[in-house]
Design an enzyme around this catalytic site. Structure first.
Site, PDB file in Angstrom:
ATOM      1  N   CYS A  73       0.841  -1.186   0.000  1.00 50.55           N
ATOM      2  CA  CYS A  73       0.000   0.000   0.000  1.00 50.55           C
ATOM      3  C   CYS A  73       0.882   1.243   0.000  1.00 50.55           C
ATOM      4  O   CYS A  73       1.805   1.357   0.803  1.00 50.55           O
ATOM      5  CB  CYS A  73      -0.879  -0.023   1.237  1.00 50.55           C
ATOM      6  N   CYS A  79      -1.135   6.285   6.926  1.00 50.10           N
ATOM      7  CA  CYS A  79      -2.434   5.815   7.405  1.00 50.10           C
ATOM      8  C   CYS A  79      -2.301   5.189   8.788  1.00 50.10           C
ATOM      9  O   CYS A  79      -3.067   5.503   9.691  1.00 50.10           O
ATOM     10  CB  CYS A  79      -3.012   4.830   6.396  1.00 50.10           C
ATOM     11  N   CYS A  82      -2.370  -0.288   9.242  1.00 50.12           N
ATOM     12  CA  CYS A  82      -1.697  -1.590   9.146  1.00 50.12           C
ATOM     13  C   CYS A  82      -0.323  -1.483   9.789  1.00 50.12           C
ATOM     14  O   CYS A  82       0.658  -1.195   9.117  1.00 50.12           O
ATOM     15  CB  CYS A  82      -1.520  -1.978   7.684  1.00 50.12           C
ATOM     16  N   CYS A 176      -8.073   0.664  -0.304  1.00 52.75           N
ATOM     17  CA  CYS A 176      -7.411   0.008   0.820  1.00 52.75           C
ATOM     18  C   CYS A 176      -7.293  -1.465   0.474  1.00 52.75           C
ATOM     19  O   CYS A 176      -8.275  -2.108   0.101  1.00 52.75           O
ATOM     20  CB  CYS A 176      -8.242   0.185   2.083  1.00 52.75           C
ATOM     21  N   GLN A 299     -18.726  -9.737  12.337  1.00 51.40           N
ATOM     22  CA  GLN A 299     -17.269  -9.925  12.266  1.00 51.40           C
ATOM     23  C   GLN A 299     -16.759  -9.477  10.902  1.00 51.40           C
ATOM     24  O   GLN A 299     -17.402  -9.735   9.885  1.00 51.40           O
ATOM     25  CB  GLN A 299     -16.932 -11.401  12.472  1.00 51.40           C
ATOM     26  N   TYR A 328     -20.923 -13.002  26.756  1.00 52.88           N
ATOM     27  CA  TYR A 328     -20.457 -11.941  25.851  1.00 52.88           C
ATOM     28  C   TYR A 328     -20.772 -12.375  24.411  1.00 52.88           C
ATOM     29  O   TYR A 328     -19.888 -12.417  23.562  1.00 52.88           O
ATOM     30  CB  TYR A 328     -18.952 -11.684  25.989  1.00 52.88           C
ATOM     31  N   GLU A 349     -25.452 -11.020  26.823  1.00 50.46           N
ATOM     32  CA  GLU A 349     -24.798  -9.886  26.164  1.00 50.46           C
ATOM     33  C   GLU A 349     -25.392  -8.591  26.721  1.00 50.46           C
ATOM     34  O   GLU A 349     -26.583  -8.512  26.969  1.00 50.46           O
ATOM     35  CB  GLU A 349     -25.037 -10.002  24.646  1.00 50.46           C
ATOM     36  N   ASP A 398     -16.297 -14.878  25.388  1.00 56.91           N
ATOM     37  CA  ASP A 398     -15.622 -14.108  24.322  1.00 56.91           C
ATOM     38  C   ASP A 398     -15.682 -12.636  24.711  1.00 56.91           C
ATOM     39  O   ASP A 398     -16.378 -11.837  24.094  1.00 56.91           O
ATOM     40  CB  ASP A 398     -16.340 -14.365  22.983  1.00 56.91           C
ATOM     41  N   CYS A 425      -9.492 -11.524  22.511  1.00 53.88           N
ATOM     42  CA  CYS A 425      -8.828 -10.615  21.572  1.00 53.88           C
ATOM     43  C   CYS A 425      -7.702  -9.864  22.275  1.00 53.88           C
ATOM     44  O   CYS A 425      -7.130  -8.939  21.715  1.00 53.88           O
ATOM     45  CB  CYS A 425      -9.836  -9.643  20.977  1.00 53.88           C
TER      46      CYS A 425
HETATM   47  N1  SAH Z   1     -19.053 -13.443  20.689  1.00 54.94           N
HETATM   48  C1  SAH Z   1     -19.439 -12.367  19.821  1.00 54.94           C
HETATM   49  C2  SAH Z   1     -19.017 -10.965  20.274  1.00 54.94           C
HETATM   50  C3  SAH Z   1     -17.768 -10.833  21.076  1.00 54.94           C
HETATM   51  S1  SAH Z   1     -17.269  -9.158  21.309  1.00 54.94           S
HETATM   52  C4  SAH Z   1     -18.962 -12.631  18.414  1.00 54.94           C
HETATM   53  O1  SAH Z   1     -18.122 -13.479  18.186  1.00 54.94           O
HETATM   54  O2  SAH Z   1     -19.462 -11.993  17.495  1.00 54.94           O
HETATM   55  C5  SAH Z   1     -17.596  -8.925  23.024  1.00 54.94           C
HETATM   56  C6  SAH Z   1     -19.046  -8.620  23.334  1.00 54.94           C
HETATM   57  O3  SAH Z   1     -19.172  -8.477  24.747  1.00 54.94           O
HETATM   58  C7  SAH Z   1     -19.566  -7.318  22.747  1.00 54.94           C
HETATM   59  O4  SAH Z   1     -20.734  -7.629  22.017  1.00 54.94           O
HETATM   60  C8  SAH Z   1     -19.890  -6.440  23.967  1.00 54.94           C
HETATM   61  O5  SAH Z   1     -21.033  -5.648  23.783  1.00 54.94           O
HETATM   62  C9  SAH Z   1     -20.139  -7.472  25.036  1.00 54.94           C
HETATM   63  N2  SAH Z   1     -19.914  -7.075  26.442  1.00 54.94           N
HETATM   64  C10 SAH Z   1     -19.027  -6.181  26.919  1.00 54.94           C
HETATM   65  N3  SAH Z   1     -19.055  -6.177  28.270  1.00 54.94           N
HETATM   66  C11 SAH Z   1     -19.965  -7.108  28.647  1.00 54.94           C
HETATM   67  C12 SAH Z   1     -20.416  -7.589  29.925  1.00 54.94           C
HETATM   68  N4  SAH Z   1     -19.936  -7.099  31.040  1.00 54.94           N
HETATM   69  N5  SAH Z   1     -21.344  -8.567  29.920  1.00 54.94           N
HETATM   70  C13 SAH Z   1     -21.845  -9.062  28.767  1.00 54.94           C
HETATM   71  N6  SAH Z   1     -21.459  -8.644  27.557  1.00 54.94           N
HETATM   72  C14 SAH Z   1     -20.533  -7.683  27.484  1.00 54.94           C
END
Ligand code: SAH
Length: 502
Positions: A73, A79, A82, A176, A299, A328, A349, A398, A425
């Site tokens: 790029c 930018c 990356c 991009c 995603q 989550y 969530e 997650d 992550c």
């Molecule tokens: N598992 C999903 C999203 C993961 S991202 C996927 O793969 O698409 C993390 C998520 O946790 C987000 O959607 C965020 O809104 C949520 N989150 C953040 N803090 C939280 C909490 N204390 N309890 C429940 N969810 C929460």
């Protein structure tokens, strides 16, 4: 350190920070230098100095690292999106793996975790330990979503592109290399239309002008495209004409306006007005279908997401009899994946709109064995457990970067599921949480990183933990062979001892 601001010095880059800056050392003093690669020798200019560390700007690479590759790029450096584009892909993968592994060791104290090489994996069944990262065959054009800001350049022309790192100056760069090829064509249509009809780009300094951003999304499996123009108003002059032109792009399924009249950095507003199509596009991850509207979370790298979720599903070890909690859960992507193989899945969530999408997607796929709750995982789970002594065979988490709240982990331990699958992550908070669980009756079996965001420093990791049983017996075979040639004395003695970890 007798250097001062603007002095130029030479240093070797030995390591990389979590945000992708190269790290060089001089007599214990640490330099952070962006745009360098491990193995480079560079000349750099001092920008800012603290007591034990400082920041410098790359002036010249004097001896390039073997890990270097010319960024494809042309605006990679300005930018800044990356951070790893100057590193060849193999090295990027190595960097990410090492970062996660080192955090697990340093913060998580997972000293006994063996690193498994690619050839051991190929030889047969997947062994336990720290497994090789899942990378991409072709690590470009993987993003299904792009958001471009609009602005006006010094000559008064309309531009769309990217903000230069940490500023709000727009670099006009339509193509991009992480995004789809259609982005360029769509931007061209919009800019030409704006010029023809004298539609102004938004100017955030004076809170004037109309077109702020465009959101473009593509369903990789379905080939469907969505365009949503974020405007400082409720309509565009001649908007039907623009819609007609955009409709001609192959795959175009949804064209809309999103109203955002606030003085804010937040890109999207709350109201969406449809100009063409049903207001959403559809796409698949594995066999699960999703409806994606301009405001939904989805995603951004669907190919790698599928690999990540397949791994999470495999680690969950489902037979069809299990009750699973997915904490989550966002729009329920993992929940629906798990629901294909579980008896029942409960998702938790905190964002109500995401749960709305999750329920809609469950219905879209005819899945009735999933149920979603809105609330914080650290509140919903303990409350449900105190009230009903709810049971889980498997718990999947997650969480966002900050990891799990301790109250949530505490309840997981109380619920004592056979397996915990942790998708993360951020490997530092992952390591912290694994340490907590490992000190309370769980053991890490498998760790596998997945490269969801090539060319950037981000990496996802999925971990399988399983519960240690109090009466776990460890078999230790003591081979006394070699002491005596006689067959009998070569016999192995089996000693059963209680598992030390319990
Ligand atoms: N598992 C999903 C999203 C993961 S991202 C996927 O793969 O698409 C993390 C998520 O946790 C987000 O959607 C965020 O809104 C949520 N989150 C953040 N803090 C939280 C909490 N204390 N309890 C429940 N969810 C929460």
């Amino acid at each position: 350190m007798d250097l001062k601001k603007n002095d130029i010095f030479t240093v070797a880059i030995e390591d990389m920070s979590d945000d992708g800056a190269g790290i060089g050392r001089q007599d214990g003093y640490i330099w952070f230098i962006k745009d360098t690669v491990i193995g480079d020798r560079v000349e750099a200019r001092v920008m800012k100095m603290k007591k034990s560390y400082g920041f410098a700007r790359l002036v010249k690479v004097t001896v390039p690292s073997p890990a270097r590759s010319e960024p494809l790029c042309s605006v990679a450096r300005q930018c800044g999106g990356c951070q790893l584009q100057a590193m060849n892909y193999e090295e990027q993968l190595k960097f990410k793996e090492n970062k996660v592994y080192n955090n697990l060791l340093r913060i998580g104290k997972l000293d006994g975790l063996p690193r498994v090489t690619e050839d051991v994996c190929r030889a047969g069944e997947e062994p336990e330990g720290f497994l090789p990262i899942m990378g991409m065959e072709n690590p470009w054009r993987y993003r299904n979503k792009a958001q471009f800001p609009f602005g006006t350049d010094k000559a008064g022309r309309i531009v769309a592109g990217f903000y230069a790192g940490r500023t709000h100056d727009i670099i006009p760069q339509a193509d991009c290399l992480l995004g789809v090829e259609e982005n360029q064509r769509i931007l061209k249509i919009i800019i030409e239309f704006m010029e023809e009809h004298h539609v102004k780009a938004y100017d955030e300094k004076f809170h004037q002008g109309l077109v702020r951003h465009v959101l473009i999304r593509k369903g990789f499996r379905t080939g469907r495209l969505m365009v949503c123009l974020v405007i400082n108003g409720r309509e565009l002059p001649c908007q039907d004409k623009l819609a007609k032109r955009l409709e001609r792009v192959e795959g175009m399924t949804s064209i809309s306006l999103c109203v955002n009249m606030e003085k804010t950095n937040v890109i999207m507003g709350e109201e969406v007005i449809s100009l063409f199509g049903p207001g959403y596009i559809e796409d698949y991850i594995g066999d699960i279908k999703y409806q994606i509207s301009p405001l939904s979370f989805y995603q951004v790298n669907p190919a790698q997401t599928e690999k990540l979720y397949r791994t999470a599903l495999e680690y969950a070890g489902l037979t069809g009899e299990e009750t699973v909690w997915d904490l989550y859960c966002g729009i329920g992507t993992i929940s629906l994946f798990l629901a294909q193989k579980a008896k029942r899945v409960y998702g938790v969530e905190v964002v109500p709109q995401a749960i709305g999408d999750a329920r809609k997607n469950a219905a879209l796929n005819g899945m009735s064995n999933v149920e979603f709750f809105v609330g914080r995982a650290e509140e919903v789970l303990p409350e449900a457990y105190e009230r009903n002594q709810i049971h889980a065979d498997v718990i999947v988490v997650d969480p966002p970067r900050k990891g799990c709240d301790e109250k949530c982990l505490e309840t997981i331990v109380k619920m004592a599921p056979e397996r915990v699958v942790y998708v993360s992550c951020d490997s530092a908070t992952l390591a912290r949480d694994l340490k907590y669980l490992c000190g309370r009756g769980y053991e890490v079996r498998k760790v596998r990183c997945c490269d969801m965001f090539p060319a950037t420093v981000h990496v996802e990791t999925v971990v399988l933990l399983s519960k240690l049983k109090p009466d776990d017996m460890v078999e230790i075979k003591v081979d006394l062979g070699g002491v005596d040639a006689a067959e009998e004395t070569k016999a192995a003695y089996t000693i059963n001892i209680m598992a030390a970890a319990v």
